[in-house]
Design a protein around this motif. Structure first.
Motif, PDB file in Angstrom:
ATOM      1  N   SER A   6       0.857  -1.172   0.000  1.00 43.59           N
ATOM      2  CA  SER A   6       0.000   0.000   0.000  1.00 43.59           C
ATOM      3  C   SER A   6       0.897   1.227   0.000  1.00 43.59           C
ATOM      4  O   SER A   6       1.900   1.279   0.699  1.00 43.59           O
ATOM      5  CB  SER A   6      -0.905  -0.009   1.229  1.00 43.59           C
ATOM      6  N   GLU A   8       0.619   5.715  -1.258  1.00 42.40           N
ATOM      7  CA  GLU A   8      -0.334   6.785  -1.534  1.00 42.40           C
ATOM      8  C   GLU A   8      -0.996   6.562  -2.896  1.00 42.40           C
ATOM      9  O   GLU A   8      -0.340   6.527  -3.925  1.00 42.40           O
ATOM     10  CB  GLU A   8       0.379   8.136  -1.509  1.00 42.40           C
ATOM     11  N   GLY A   9      -2.325   6.352  -2.894  1.00 42.69           N
ATOM     12  CA  GLY A   9      -3.080   6.175  -4.125  1.00 42.69           C
ATOM     13  C   GLY A   9      -2.882   4.831  -4.795  1.00 42.69           C
ATOM     14  O   GLY A   9      -3.159   4.681  -5.985  1.00 42.69           O
ATOM     15  N   LEU A  10      -2.423   3.828  -4.034  1.00 40.50           N
ATOM     16  CA  LEU A  10      -2.147   2.521  -4.626  1.00 40.50           C
ATOM     17  C   LEU A  10      -2.302   1.422  -3.578  1.00 40.50           C
ATOM     18  O   LEU A  10      -1.810   1.548  -2.465  1.00 40.50           O
ATOM     19  CB  LEU A  10      -0.715   2.478  -5.171  1.00 40.50           C
ATOM     20  N   GLY A 107      -6.355   1.909  -7.197  1.00 32.52           N
ATOM     21  CA  GLY A 107      -6.028   3.207  -6.627  1.00 32.52           C
ATOM     22  C   GLY A 107      -5.768   4.203  -7.738  1.00 32.52           C
ATOM     23  O   GLY A 107      -5.539   3.836  -8.896  1.00 32.52           O
ATOM     24  N   GLU A 108      -5.800   5.457  -7.383  1.00 27.76           N
ATOM     25  CA  GLU A 108      -5.660   6.519  -8.389  1.00 27.76           C
ATOM     26  C   GLU A 108      -4.286   6.533  -9.060  1.00 27.76           C
ATOM     27  O   GLU A 108      -4.134   7.062 -10.155  1.00 27.76           O
ATOM     28  CB  GLU A 108      -5.963   7.881  -7.775  1.00 27.76           C
ATOM     29  N   ASN A 109      -3.278   5.926  -8.446  1.00 24.38           N
ATOM     30  CA  ASN A 109      -1.923   5.912  -9.018  1.00 24.38           C
ATOM     31  C   ASN A 109      -1.538   4.565  -9.638  1.00 24.38           C
ATOM     32  O   ASN A 109      -0.359   4.297  -9.849  1.00 24.38           O
ATOM     33  CB  ASN A 109      -0.902   6.299  -7.939  1.00 24.38           C
ATOM     34  N   LYS A 110      -2.525   3.740  -9.939  1.00 21.51           N
ATOM     35  CA  LYS A 110      -2.220   2.395 -10.467  1.00 21.51           C
ATOM     36  C   LYS A 110      -1.512   2.459 -11.812  1.00 21.51           C
ATOM     37  O   LYS A 110      -0.602   1.678 -12.071  1.00 21.51           O
ATOM     38  CB  LYS A 110      -3.480   1.534 -10.527  1.00 21.51           C
ATOM     39  N   ASP A 149     -11.965   0.174 -12.227  1.00 22.97           N
ATOM     40  CA  ASP A 149     -11.421   0.672 -10.967  1.00 22.97           C
ATOM     41  C   ASP A 149     -10.186  -0.092 -10.508  1.00 22.97           C
ATOM     42  O   ASP A 149      -9.564   0.278  -9.514  1.00 22.97           O
ATOM     43  CB  ASP A 149     -12.493   0.645  -9.879  1.00 22.97           C
TER      44      ASP A 149
END
Length: 173
Positions: A6, A8-10, A107-110, A149
């Protein structure tokens, strides 16, 4: 499911999916058999993914589909289903469940994360939602499924530890 990483964003989880590789002609009789057994119509276009709450069914090539059970099944039931499919002359089914390893990446940074591991173009115009691709990720031959997603990435189980190490290395970059 095991949470691996985990940041940030992932988030990355390792999953235990069951997978059946199905070969057939993709014509009316094949489609009817699959639809009757799974209550899902096989995708008609190469690299297309059809998904419901129980299954993910992807068309890998002109005569090959991958079926992933999204909920854990009793292994005997999976084998029974494979045997049922193999009774039909139009179909050849094989169990790939224990030869593959599966990761969910979301996540937003995938995309930014995966771009560090692959040269494959992850933009929607090249990997649309509900599609899949076979590509190299961390120098390993993998399948990647774009489910809007999240991505599901699968590769040969023999590369499991190496792949997990590369994921961890990349998170730390």
């Amino acid at each position: 499911m095991t949470k691996l990483l985990s940041s940030e964003g992932l988030d990355i989880h390792q999953k235990n999916f069951q997978q059946i590789l199905i070969r057939g002609d993709g014509k009316d009789q094949f489609n009817k058999i699959i639809s009757d057994e799974l209550s899902i119509n096989p995708p008609a276009k190469n690299l297309e993914v059809i998904k419901n709450d129980k299954y993910l069914l992807a068309k890998n090539s002109f005569d090959q589909w991958s079926l992933l059970y999204l909920d854990e099944q009793d292994y005997k039931e999976t084998l029974k289903f494979i045997s049922l499919l193999n009774e039909k002359d139009e179909i050849l089914a094989s169990d790939y469940s224990y030869g593959q390893v599966y990761f969910e990446i979301f996540g937003e940074n995938k995309n930014e994360f995966l771009n560090k591991l692959t040269q494959f173009d992850l933009r929607l115009k090249k990997l649309p939602i509900n599609s899949m691709a076979q590509t190299l990720i961390a120098r390993i031959d993998c399948y990647i499924y774009n489910l809007k997603d999240k991505y599901i990435v699968t590769c040969n189980k023999s590369f499991e530890q190496y792949f997990k190490d590369r994921l961890a290395d990349t998170v730390n970059l």
